[in-house]
Design a protein around this motif. Structure first.
Motif, short mmCIF file in Angstrom:
data_model
loop_
_atom_site.label_atom_id
_atom_site.label_comp_id
_atom_site.label_asym_id
_atom_site.label_seq_id
_atom_site.Cartn_x
_atom_site.Cartn_y
_atom_site.Cartn_z
N LEU A 79 0.69 -1.17 0.07
CA LEU A 79 0.05 -0.05 -0.06
C LEU A 79 0.89 0.97 0.09
O LEU A 79 1.59 1.51 1.00
CB LEU A 79 -1.04 -0.04 1.30
N GLN A 80 0.68 2.11 -0.88
CA GLN A 80 1.60 3.28 -1.17
C GLN A 80 0.56 4.47 -0.56
O GLN A 80 0.94 5.69 -0.20
CB GLN A 80 1.85 3.47 -2.53
N GLY A 103 5.80 7.14 1.85
CA GLY A 103 7.26 7.09 1.56
C GLY A 103 7.32 5.38 1.30
O GLY A 103 7.21 4.97 0.24
N PRO A 104 8.05 4.75 2.12
CA PRO A 104 8.24 3.24 1.89
C PRO A 104 7.03 2.74 1.82
O PRO A 104 6.03 3.11 2.58
CB PRO A 104 8.97 2.96 3.12
N ASP A 157 -1.03 1.05 -5.09
CA ASP A 157 0.24 0.49 -4.71
C ASP A 157 1.31 1.62 -5.66
O ASP A 157 0.99 2.77 -6.11
CB ASP A 157 0.35 -0.79 -5.77
N VAL A 158 2.42 1.10 -5.54
CA VAL A 158 3.85 2.35 -6.01
C VAL A 158 3.54 2.45 -7.25
O VAL A 158 3.92 3.84 -7.66
CB VAL A 158 5.13 1.40 -5.64
N ALA A 159 3.00 1.76 -8.18
CA ALA A 159 2.93 2.21 -9.70
C ALA A 159 1.27 3.02 -9.78
O ALA A 159 1.38 3.41 -11.04
CB ALA A 159 2.81 1.11 -10.40
#
Length: 178
Positions: A79-80, A103-104, A157-159
């Motif tokens: 999870l972003q 962040g992370p 998500d990160v994308a």
């Protein structure tokens, strides 16, 4: 056919050369609202406009006051970012809140995210950076029930890929605190 395959391999090499590793994208799945709480709770049973009873101890949103709402969620994957939406039960009106990037990427699988609704911001049904912090509960006795709202969440998500939307099973009463 060989040219197409070479083109795909070439595209993969270009993406890898740019620092993008598609294998690292772990989509958010199984996102669920597991609970919610607010900084206002009823001290007595209250009747709504439809004759239903809202039990003493129920969390409520005070529409005429700033109300802190904590939303508990669970998920799998990375999870972003999280979007929280408050949606009126009958009107369908919605207020969407997007949390800041963490962040992370968050792989914990559960968390509590907090937001403050300012007065008159809660969508409701009318008849005619978040981080988890302890919410101090204010007991309230005298209220005017205005309607109800659901909590909905969507993870990214990160994308930037979005998860399915998850909605709370129960509605949060929206009241004017007198």
């Amino acid at each position: 056919m060989k040219k197409v395959l070479l083109g795909i391999v070439g595209l993969g090499a270009v993406l890898t050369g740019c620092g993008t590793d598609l294998a690292l994208v772990d989509p958010v799945k199984n996102l669920n609202v597991t609970g919610y709480s607010t900084n206002y709770q009823l001290t007595t049973d209250v009747r709504d406009q439809n004759g239903g009873t809202i039990a003493a101890g129920s969390d409520v949103i005070c529409d005429n006051l700033s109300t802190r709402v904590a939303v508990d969620v669970s998920w799998t994957g990375g999870l972003q970012q999280l979007a929280i939406q408050f949606k009126g039960a009958r009107t369908g009106a919605a207020k969407t809140v997007v949390t800041d990037d963490y962040g992370p990427v968050d792989y914990r699988g559960a968390g509590s995210y907090e937001y403050t609704l300012m007065p008159n911001m809660a969508p409701q049904s009318a008849k005619s950076g978040l981080g988890a912090q302890a919410i101090v509960v204010n007991p309230i006795t005298n209220v005017n029930v205005k309607g109800y709202t659901y909590v909905r969440v969507q993870g990214y998500d990160v994308a930037g890929n979005a998860s399915a939307i998850s909605e709370s099973v129960t509605q949060i009463p929206v009241v004017d605190c007198l």
